[in-house]
Design a protein around this motif. Structure first.
Motif, PDB file in Angstrom:
ATOM      1  N   PHE B 678       0.843  -1.201   0.000  1.00 43.06           N
ATOM      2  CA  PHE B 678       0.000   0.000   0.000  1.00 43.06           C
ATOM      3  C   PHE B 678       0.872   1.242   0.000  1.00 43.06           C
ATOM      4  O   PHE B 678       0.685   2.165  -0.790  1.00 43.06           O
ATOM      5  N   ALA B 679       1.858   1.233   0.907  1.00 41.75           N
ATOM      6  CA  ALA B 679       2.718   2.400   1.031  1.00 41.75           C
ATOM      7  C   ALA B 679       3.428   2.686  -0.277  1.00 41.75           C
ATOM      8  O   ALA B 679       3.443   3.815  -0.766  1.00 41.75           O
ATOM      9  N   PHE B 683       2.090   5.930  -1.981  1.00 44.66           N
ATOM     10  CA  PHE B 683       2.943   7.045  -1.601  1.00 44.66           C
ATOM     11  C   PHE B 683       4.346   6.931  -2.156  1.00 44.66           C
ATOM     12  O   PHE B 683       5.119   7.866  -2.065  1.00 44.66           O
ATOM     13  N   GLY B 684       4.695   5.788  -2.667  1.00 43.15           N
ATOM     14  CA  GLY B 684       6.019   5.641  -3.259  1.00 43.15           C
ATOM     15  C   GLY B 684       7.122   5.442  -2.254  1.00 43.15           C
ATOM     16  O   GLY B 684       8.273   5.298  -2.610  1.00 43.15           O
ATOM     17  N   LEU B 708       2.689   0.780   9.925  1.00 34.80           N
ATOM     18  CA  LEU B 708       3.044   0.059   8.703  1.00 34.80           C
ATOM     19  C   LEU B 708       3.294  -1.389   9.064  1.00 34.80           C
ATOM     20  O   LEU B 708       4.107  -1.694   9.929  1.00 34.80           O
ATOM     21  N   MET B 709       2.555  -2.301   8.433  1.00 38.07           N
ATOM     22  CA  MET B 709       2.775  -3.714   8.731  1.00 38.07           C
ATOM     23  C   MET B 709       3.472  -4.379   7.552  1.00 38.07           C
ATOM     24  O   MET B 709       3.448  -3.882   6.424  1.00 38.07           O
ATOM     25  N   ARG B 710       4.073  -5.528   7.836  1.00 34.35           N
ATOM     26  CA  ARG B 710       4.757  -6.240   6.762  1.00 34.35           C
ATOM     27  C   ARG B 710       3.740  -6.823   5.802  1.00 34.35           C
ATOM     28  O   ARG B 710       2.612  -7.131   6.173  1.00 34.35           O
ATOM     29  N   PHE B 724      -3.030  -3.324   1.102  1.00 35.78           N
ATOM     30  CA  PHE B 724      -4.037  -3.686   2.091  1.00 35.78           C
ATOM     31  C   PHE B 724      -4.029  -2.679   3.220  1.00 35.78           C
ATOM     32  O   PHE B 724      -2.984  -2.162   3.600  1.00 35.78           O
ATOM     33  N   ALA B 725      -5.210  -2.422   3.752  1.00 35.57           N
ATOM     34  CA  ALA B 725      -5.318  -1.484   4.866  1.00 35.57           C
ATOM     35  C   ALA B 725      -6.202  -2.082   5.952  1.00 35.57           C
ATOM     36  O   ALA B 725      -7.230  -2.687   5.663  1.00 35.57           O
TER      37      ALA B 725
END
Lengths: 110, 914
Positions: B678-679, B683-684, B708-710, B724-725
């Protein structure tokens, strides 16, 4: 007649059998004699063709077979012409006349 | 009329054979006597007269034969003759017959089993009156137009989406305005929790309009069916059950009529049982056992959702055409009515990558009317590919069985050489012999077909149990109707001719002179060539099956080894869903926490959590759209979870923080934990803690990323990890829909029992449903691949066995035939080891040829299963190589025994027997 079972010969034999029993009912032997007589000894029908032909004609309903007693007091099967058979005979005769006259005409052509 | 008369005439010999024969004999006898007499009269001597008469008459038998040809149905006579002879021959060699029939039974049985499935899923029509007159409605619209309360699927023939469900108002409007339909009825399929005869279980159910049964023309086997009077608000609550439910639950007891069953928490009276065979018109495999009137629907919906009933798209509508009316007329006459009722009830849902729709100018959906003789059909279409694939597999097995039996027949034909030679010499036509041999093979195939039919019934159920259509277990009736019987007959006939023709032709191609001149010479090379060709065919087909099995088995292993990003072992899943029909006073979601704590405190439980959507289920797939900086919108997966989620699943938190109780409060600012994908996508960078995004383009970026999860996989096993969020479990939810996850150590059964006890203590009325482990849940994702792997392996092994037995038989027979030749070789100095090597080499060359051809075939055939493979290419050399080696190894073993027998031949004995 030869052993060829060509369509023409089969149909012609049927027609001739109908002619042969036109007046009287006949059994197999008598029929073969009559056919020989009518053709002045030219045609000698094989029994292997005659009996199947009789069966065929009976299946179509043009002749009817019934057991009877011959002059020599012997049990024999007599075949007689039915009304439908009479009609069929007339139709076939007409067809044969047309056919043979056409062929004759063609043979005479130059 | 004449031909009918002629037919009757020809049928007489069937019944009056003796009489006719006797009469003909008498007639011919009379003819002979009359001819003899005539000759006597003409002056011949008695013997000469008789001779002449006999000569003139010709052979009695010939006359009789030709007469019989005219008299009866000769082909029927021959058929009966051939059949009796064939039966006698087969009884003389019971071993051969048994092996052949068994091989054929397996092949034909497998095919029939699959075909009965094909019949039930794709071909069979509903067991109702005139299914050809039924109409099914669905509609077509743009992808972004969503039916509330329903779902739309891509239409295969256009780039739009289609949906088979409508609003209740549409149903009423259709009923009032359909000039071309004599009946209009609707139904809503739902799982129901039914308490009957003291125990509760989930059954397939539906709510149907009053004219449902009448429209279908389904009669009641007992009691009565639903009528329009039952479908009125305030009418007494009644139910009609299916025959299979009646048998299963009530044992077919007629006193079941009038009994009260509790559906959810509503008592209903059973008033009737529908005729056997009718299981509703819902998707294939969904058997409707309990039918309730549509008017009862409000009693099964939570009070605050009652207003949704008229606004939800959930009714399937069908109708019956009046005589002479067409589908197009119906569609045209009702489209306007449909669009009028649809206006205002479709939501515009923008999706990434799809052109947006102007809310002020929504295009109207199009109505479609299709034949309804099979009920809802979307699932049928979906299963078509799988069914055809299975059909291909079993056809290969049948071909292997055929090749086997062909070789057996060929060997038998060689053994019966003398018999054929005699018959040919006596004047039998070759065609006659071939016809007789074909009768034998068709008889064999018919026996195999009958045995196969018996196998097939059991086989179809076994096939369904393997779940070849995915994880759902389909309840499909596979009745033995005319189509299945016709199929079996056709296959048996075709099989009999296919494997029988070539051996029949080969066996009767004899050089009579050679045969009678002491023909113990080895038969022509063409016969061996044919047998070898059959062997090669068998090996090739077996290879194809085994390659398929190998590829699929490797696919399964790859599935198992995918890193899902969390620890999937020892996780117990279950739901505390509030099913339709369960209505206790609503409990706010605050009940979930005590349950979770209770569970976590159980001995043997290392952690417990709950989530809104169950991972690896369809629920998590329908994710959401994240709007980032109002210019980018990405499709992401989302789930609403409790703060113990990450810990229980053992997903590491890389940055930021977990949810805390503050986030779970009602009205708290929206937060989310996102994964690395997702990140990177939105957001790059991975430094996203503190950044914001939104779920709704109109409301702006309201959600703050707190952690932030793995990367972990929550749905798919293939491809890249999707973004995924996670968001906190919605406290505002007033329903009890939750999926629980419990990590346990030790035995699963203990943990399950403990969990059940804990929940019962908290609230005895909460049903714990859909219990499974995470591993099982993930396995469901590739249930289809697994079932195909099982099928390919099973049938591949079967084919391998058949081929091995066939090879053994073939080589044994060849050794027997070549006894003389081998004797000569050994007399000339060949060592037994050399003979052994020679036999082996010749046989294995054959097998190798089959392997090569099979390999080539596989390259083409694996195209069909390419969509099922994962992590292994369709032309994977390792798999092909291993299977080839396996085949060669098995073949070597099969050839070893006869080869050793060849090596043991004593030359003197061999030469003497020549």
């Amino acid at each position: 007649m030869t052993n060829e079972k060509s369509e023409l010969l089969q149909g012609t034999l049927d027609m001739l059998i109908l002619k042969a029993i036109e007046r009287d009912a006949m059994h197999g032997f008598g029929l073969s004699q009559r056919l020989r007589e009518m053709s002045r000894d030219v045609f000698q029908v094989e029994m292997g063709s005659l009996y199947p032909a009789l069966c065929r004609l009976e299946a179509q309903g043009w002749i009817k077979g019934a057991w009877g007693v011959s002059d020599a007091n012997r049990k024999a099967r007599y075949y007689s012409l039915t009304a439908a058979g009479r009609k069929q005979f007339q139709a076939e005769t007409a067809r044969w006349e047309t056919l043979s006259s056409t062929i004759n005409l063609m043979l005479k052509a130059t | 009329m004449n031909s009918f008369r002629r037919l009757l005439f020809r049928l007489q010999p069937l019944f009056f054979k003796k009489k006719i024969e006797t009469e003909l004999s008498e007639e011919l006898q009379a003819h002979l006597e009359m001819a003899t007499e005539a000759n006597l009269v003409a002056g011949m001597s008695p013997e000469a007269a008789r001779q002449a008469a006999l000569r003139e008459l010709g052979g009695f038998e010939q006359i009789k034969e030709r007469y019989r040809d005219e008299r009866g149905l000769p082909w029927l006579d021959y058929l009966v003759q051939d059949l009796r002879y064939a039966i006698r021959q087969l009884r003389k060699t019971p071993g051969f017959t048994a092996v052949a029939v068994l091989s054929l039974a397996l092949g034909i049985g497998a095919n029939t089993a699959v075909f009965s499935l094909v019949n039930a899923v794709l071909l069979a029509e509903l067991p109702v009156k005139s299914p050809g007159q039924l109409v099914l409605f669905n509609w077509l619209a743009e992808e972004t137009l969503m039916p509330r309360g329903g779902y739309a699927t891509p239409d295969p023939n256009s780039n739009k989406y289609t949906c088979p469900a409508f609003l209740l108002t549409t149903l009423e409007a259709f009923r009032a305005n359909a000039p071309t339909l004599s009946d209009v009825f609707g139904f809503v399929s739902r799982d129901l929790y039914v308490n009957a005869e003291g125990s509760t279980e989930a059954v397939g159910g539906q709510f149907a309009s009053g004219d449902y049964h009448r429209g279908f023309g389904v009669a009641a086997a007992a009691g009565r069916v639903i009528t329009a009077d039952d479908d009125q608000p305030g009418a007494e609550a009644v139910a009609v059950i299916s025959d299979r439910y009646w048998q299963r639950r009530f044992g077919g007891d007629p006193r079941a009529i009038g009994k009260v069953i509790v559906v959810g928490d509503v008592p209903v009276t059973v008033v009737g049982v529908t005729a056997p065979g009718f299981n509703g018109a819902a998707q294939v495999g969904y058997a409707v056992d309990v039918t309730l009137p549509l008017a009862l629907l409000p009693r099964f919906v939570a009070a605050e959702h009652l207003d949704q009933i008229p606004n939800s798209w959930w009714v399937n509508i069908m109708g019956r055409l009046k005589p002479g009316a067409t589908l197009e007329q119906t569609r045209a006459s009702l489209e306007g009515v449909f669009q009028a009722t649809a206006r205002g009830h479709l939501e515009v849902n923008p999706l990434p990558g799809v052109p947006a729709i102007d809310p002020a100018n929504i295009p109207l959906p199009q109505l479609r009317a299709v034949p309804g003789g099979q009920g809802l059909y979307e699932m049928r279409r979906k299963h078509e590919h799988a069914l055809l694939l299975i059909m291909g597999i079993v056809t290969l097995v049948l071909l292997v069985a055929c090749a086997n039996v062909a070789n057996l027949l060929l060997a038998r034909g060689t053994a019966r050489r003398r018999e054929f030679a005699v018959r040919l010499a006596l004047g039998a036509g070759r065609a006659r012999l071939v016809r007789q041999l074909l009768t034998e093979s068709v008889l064999l195939a018919s026996l195999g077909g009958i045995a196969g039919l018996l196998l097939a019934w059991w086989g179809a159920q076994a096939l369904l149990a393997l779940r070849p259509f995915g994880s759902g277990l389909l309840q499909i009736d596979t009745p033995l109707d005319w189509r299945v019987l016709g199929f079996t007959t056709a296959v048996a006939l075709a099989t009999g001719i296919v494997f029988g023709l070539a051996p029949a032709l080969r066996s009767t191609r004899l050089n009579l002179t050679e045969e009678f001149q002491g023909g113990a010479r080895s038969p022509g090379g063409s016969r061996s060539r044919f047998a070898h060709a059959m062997m090669v065919v068998q090996v090739a087909l077996t290879l194809v099956l085994l390659v398929g099995a190998g590829l699929l088995v490797r696919t399964l292993r790859n599935f198992h080894q995918v890193d899902v990003g969390f620890n999937r072992e020892s996780l117990l899943l279950f739901e505390l869903l509030a099913p339709l029909g369960w209505r206790a006073p609503l409990k706010p979601v605050a009940t979930l926490d005590p349950i979770r704590e209770r569970l976590a405190a159980l001995p043997g439980v290392r952690g417990a959590t709950y989530e809104y959507r169950a991972s690896y289920s369809w629920q998590v797939r329908g994710g959401g759209v994240a709007y980032v900086q109002t210019t980018k919108n990405e499709g992401v997966g989302r789930n609403e979870v409790d703060s113990s989620y990450l810990a229980t699943l053992e997903i590491p938190l890389l940055r930021g923080r977990n949810f805390d109780p503050h986030d779970h409060r009602e009205g708290a600012p929206e937060v989310a934990i996102v994964n690395q994908a997702f990140a990177k996508k939105c957001f790059g960078t991975e430094d996203v803690v503190g950044q914001r995004f939104g779920w709704d383009p109109t409301k702006g970026a309201t959600v703050e990323i707190v952690g932030l999860m793995r990367d972990a996989r929550h749905y798919g096993l293939k491809g890249e990890v999707p973004p995924f969020a996670l968001t906190p479990y919605p406290r505002s939810s007033t329903s009890l829909d939750a999926n629980f996850i419990v990590r346990f150590s030790g035995s699963e059964a203990t943990a399950l029992a403990g969990a059940r006890a804990a929940i019962r203590e908290i609230d005895a009325s909460l049903p714990m449903t859909n219990v499974r482990t995470q591993v099982e849940q993930i396995d469901r994702r590739f249930a289809q691949e697994r079932s195909f792997a099982t099928l390919c392996s099973f049938f591949g092994t079967l084919a391998l066995l058949l081929a091995a037995v066939g090879l053994y038989g073939l080589i044994s027979y060849q050794v027997l035939r070549r006894t003389g030749e081998i004797g000569v070789r050994m007399a000339l100095g060949a060592l037994p080891a050399q003979v052994l090597r020679m036999i082996l080499r010749e046989s294995l060359t054959l097998v190798a040829l089959g392997v090569v051809i099979g390999g080539a075939l596989s390259v083409g055939a694996t195209r069909w299963i390419a969509s099922l493979l994962f992590g292994v290419p369709a032309h994977d050399p390792v798999t092909y190589g291993c299977v080839a080696l396996l085949l060669l190894a098995v073949a070597t073993v099969a050839c070893l025994l006869p080869a050793r027998r060849a090596a043991k031949i004593a030359p003197m004995v061999a030469l003497r027997s020549e």
